[in-house]
Design a protein around this motif. Structure first.
Motif, PDB file in Angstrom:
ATOM      1  N   PRO A 155       0.789  -1.233   0.000  1.00 35.12           N
ATOM      2  CA  PRO A 155       0.000   0.000   0.000  1.00 35.12           C
ATOM      3  C   PRO A 155       0.820   1.281   0.000  1.00 35.12           C
ATOM      4  N   GLU A 500      -4.350  -6.156   6.641  1.00 39.51           N
ATOM      5  CA  GLU A 500      -4.655  -4.728   6.558  1.00 39.51           C
ATOM      6  C   GLU A 500      -5.488  -4.446   5.315  1.00 39.51           C
ATOM      7  N   HIS A 502      -6.306  -1.194   3.144  1.00 43.87           N
ATOM      8  CA  HIS A 502      -6.034   0.219   2.875  1.00 43.87           C
ATOM      9  C   HIS A 502      -7.001   0.731   1.812  1.00 43.87           C
ATOM     10  N   GLN A 504      -7.401   4.025  -0.245  1.00 35.92           N
ATOM     11  CA  GLN A 504      -6.699   5.271  -0.544  1.00 35.92           C
ATOM     12  C   GLN A 504      -7.406   6.043  -1.652  1.00 35.92           C
ATOM     13  N   ASP A 525      -5.617   7.890   3.309  1.00 37.14           N
ATOM     14  CA  ASP A 525      -5.624   6.433   3.428  1.00 37.14           C
ATOM     15  C   ASP A 525      -6.348   6.051   4.715  1.00 37.14           C
ATOM     16  N   VAL A 527      -7.376   2.996   6.969  1.00 36.48           N
ATOM     17  CA  VAL A 527      -6.884   1.630   7.117  1.00 36.48           C
ATOM     18  C   VAL A 527      -7.698   0.893   8.165  1.00 36.48           C
TER      19      VAL A 527
END
Length: 707
Positions: A155, A500, A502, A504, A525, A527
């Protein structure tokens, strides 16, 4: 040498890995070439950073001309000179880069198409430090998640060492020889690359060597930072048919006797070997299928760290032997449907990390009692399928869209092995004690994707992107196993971590005029399940509350940032330029700043440039970082402190001594300022110095000869 793995064993591992990769998946496409219109290239050896011209605005734009400076101690330090990229150091070698406030395995590091992962759990050998810039022709840096072709999602971004196509060089023999010296720490280096091209086919070779003593900071204090690095390799390429290419490359890199002020051990030996076989086939009369690209690769890292080879040990001697072996393969077809270009394919990557730690309470050298299976045979496999399309929406507007699915399989092969010594526990027992999780096998199916729109507004261009990047936990986050000992804390991975996610978005504009150009971008971002390193205090999902052990847990987080750059040719031969970057990071679950976030920083540069020579000055600066997570009592304690602001002035120049001979030189940190990057680690050797400081004043000279 005791630390070296035999060449025969390496070759056997490579062949076994290649065979298994082919059975599980297909072959590999160079991800950087597949999206080369979206990269920010750094030309070697001059370190020239330019924005791409082919794609108007879909890239992050970096507006810098020739970036001069002292010889970079490794590729990580070189990359950190790009606006928006930061780095932290433990010593003189092993700069650990950070992009968009994220580092480690959130950044993909690719060396000529081969993924590389470091062999040290404590990041003494981050993968960028093992790359030799002179072994390639450019380093591409893509910030954020901009392409599903780059393999399992990273990411923060992608860094790729690339070699130019033989078509970029003339027929016959050519090459470059370069040597340089730097006064502070007496760094000296030399490198050579040569290539022979005939009818598009080629053979090339490269060698490099670099050595440095301890440097001094601005106060004249010696910083433990000496190292030696050397290596070389070669590549053979066969051009055939309609501009198709079959290539084979191999490279070896060695870092020897690396001293660290910011660690409890040094690294007497790190070896990184990479191999790659690739084909790029283009059909002479393309239809819907224009061609395909494929490759298999392997990268193998051996790392040894101890507290006695390069320093005087105490009563306890310690050593860790670690390996990180990565094997992969990829295949992709390139299709054309009218004005739409489509890339469809599959990839496979397996990373095996193993680390065994030894200790002796009687100062035995070498220690022989196994204290921990620090990486207990961590095996992480990723098989992915992907599709990415590019198409014009109108004469002025283009779109890129992609989707990929990654199938993850994780094992800890040594989870049940018992170390030696009294009270020893296995990795599986540690996981159960800290998290109540004993099943180390894990399967995941992760879906990532992106869409990116570019538009030419006439007077300026702009871009808007949105993406979802799902990153699985790495070997350290899910599997490291160091038991608490002698009242100290342990360091225990969490096999139950969720990946995770992400999300964005980024927006940017760029304007280019005859005498000036500017760019601005902003990104955000969000998360979910950010994998955070923390201190065990009985948090949700953590069963231990000792206040000293390092653990990993999922939290929610937000990151955001802005990048600004401008350049103005205000008079003939005169250029004034500058850039600013800022990152904000917040652990929203705990309501505290994310650790290791660089502060507001930037540069201002003034250059006078004529045909045979140039001269300039640069101001590098950073604001005070007051948003920190520096308390081990209430947070993670991973930030050393609220790092003070600094401003550093450099002067530099170049002289084209002859048609093929170029001289570069200058003085970095001319005012001998004492300062540290916020990402630098704590200095464990000098009680008067809080962090590992950057070098003080240093003069340098470099000479290059092209043939």
């Amino acid at each position: 040498m005791l630390f070296k793995r035999s060449l025969a064993a390496r070759r056997a591992l490579l062949l076994a890995g290649t065979a298994s990769a082919v059975l599980v998946s297909a072959l590999h496409v160079s991800p950087a070439r597949a999206a080369e219109d979206e990269i920010t290239p750094v030309r070697i050896p001059e370190l020239i950073v330019n924005a791409p011209q082919e794609d108007e605005g879909s890239s992050e734009r970096v507006i810098v001309g020739d970036v001069s400076g002292p010889p970079a101690r490794d590729a990580g330090e070189l990359i950190s000179r790009i606006p928006g990229v930061s780095a932290g150091r433990l010593g003189g070698h092993g700069s650990d880069i950070s992009i968009r406030g994220m580092s480690e395995d959130r950044i993909a590091v690719i060396s000529d198409g081969a993924y590389v992962f470091g062999g040290c759990p404590n990041r003494m050998d981050p993968p960028a430090s093992s790359m030799m810039p002179m072994s390639g022709d450019s380093i591409a840096v893509r910030r954020g998640y901009q392409s599903v072709l780059d393999g399992p999602p990273a990411p923060a971004g992608t860094v790729s060492l690339e070699r130019a196509d033989s078509a970029d060089f003339g027929e016959g023999l050519s090459g470059n020889v370069e040597a340089g010296v730097e006064s502070n720490g007496f760094q000296r280096y030399s490198s050579m690359q040569a290539r022979a091209v005939e009818n598009g086919s080629y053979i090339r070779g490269f060698l490099t060597g670099r050595r440095a003593d301890n440097y001094e900071d601005g106060d004249g204090r010696e910083v433990r930072s000496a190292f030696e690095q050397y290596g070389g390799g070669g590549e053979v390429g066969l051009r055939y048919g309609s501009n198709s290419l079959l290539s084979l490359s191999a490279e070896e890199n060695r870092a020897v006797d690396v001293y660290f002020a910011g660690a409890g051990m040094d690294a007497p030996w790190t070896a990184t070997d990479t191999y790659r076989l690739a084909v790029e086939h283009n059909f002479a009369e393309p239809g819907v299928l224009k061609g395909f690209e494929a490759s298999v690769y392997g990268s193998f890292v051996d790392h040894v760290m101890d507290n006695y080879s390069l320093r005087t040990p105490g009563m306890m001697t310690m050593r860790t032997d670690a390996t990180s072996d990565t094997k992969g393969a990829r295949f992709a077809g390139n299709f054309a449907f009218g004005t739409m270009d489509v890339t469809l394919g599959a990839d496979y990557r397996r990373n095996d990390r193993d680390a065994v730690s030894y200790s002796s309470m009687m100062a035995a050298i070498p220690p022989t009692t196994i204290s921990n299976y620090t990486w207990p045979g961590m095996e992480i496999e990723d098989a992915g399928v992907f599709l990415e399309t590019k198409a014009p929406l109108s004469k002025m507007t283009g779109i890129t869209a992609g989707i990929r699915t990654d199938f993850i399989s994780v094992k800890a092969a040594k989870a049940d092995l018992l170390p030696g010594g009294m009270g020893a526990v296995s990795a599986r027992t540690l996981y159960g004690t800290f998290y109540g999780v004993t099943d180390t096998d894990r399967e995941e199916t992760n879906v990532s994707g992106l869409v990116r729109i570019t538009h030419d507004f006439g007077g300026f261009s702009g871009w808007l992107g949105a993406s979802r990047a799902v990153r699985t936990a790495d070997a350290t986050e899910r599997g490291i196993a160091r038991a608490p000992a002698m009242g100290g804390g342990g360091w225990v991975g969490n096999p139950g971590l969720d990946p995770e996610k992400h999300h964005q978005v980024d927006l940017g504009v760029e304007t280019v005029r005859t005498a000036w150009k500017t760019s601005a971008s902003i990104w955000y971002d969000n998360v979910q399940d950010f994998i955070s390193r923390d201190i065990a205090r009985g948090q949700s999902g953590v069963l231990v509350n000792d206040g000293v052990s390092s653990i990993f847990r999922n939290v929610d987080a937000e990151l955001a940032g802005i990048d600004l750059a401008a350049e103005w040719a205000f008079a003939p031969s005169w250029h004034l330029g500058g850039n600013i970057a800022y990152v904000y990071g917040e652990n929203t679950t705990d309501g505290r700043p994310l650790y290791q976030i660089p502060p507001l920083s930037g540069e201002v540069e003034l250059v006078y440039d004529v045909s045979e020579w140039s001269a300039g000055t640069r101001l590098r600066w950073a604001a005070r970082q007051s948003r920190v997570d520096d308390s081990a009592a209430t947070g993670s304690g991973l930030d050393v402190r609220e790092t003070p602001a600094y401003a550093v002035i450099d002067i530099f120049g170049t002289w084209q001594l002859a048609e093929r001979v170029r001289v570069q030189g200058g003085v970095a940190n001319i005012l001998d300022a004492t300062y540290a990057s916020h990402l630098n680690k704590a200095n464990g050797f000098d009680p008067a110095v809080v962090q590992v400081n950057e070098p003080g004043r240093s003069a340098y000279l470099q000479v290059s000869f092209d043939f």
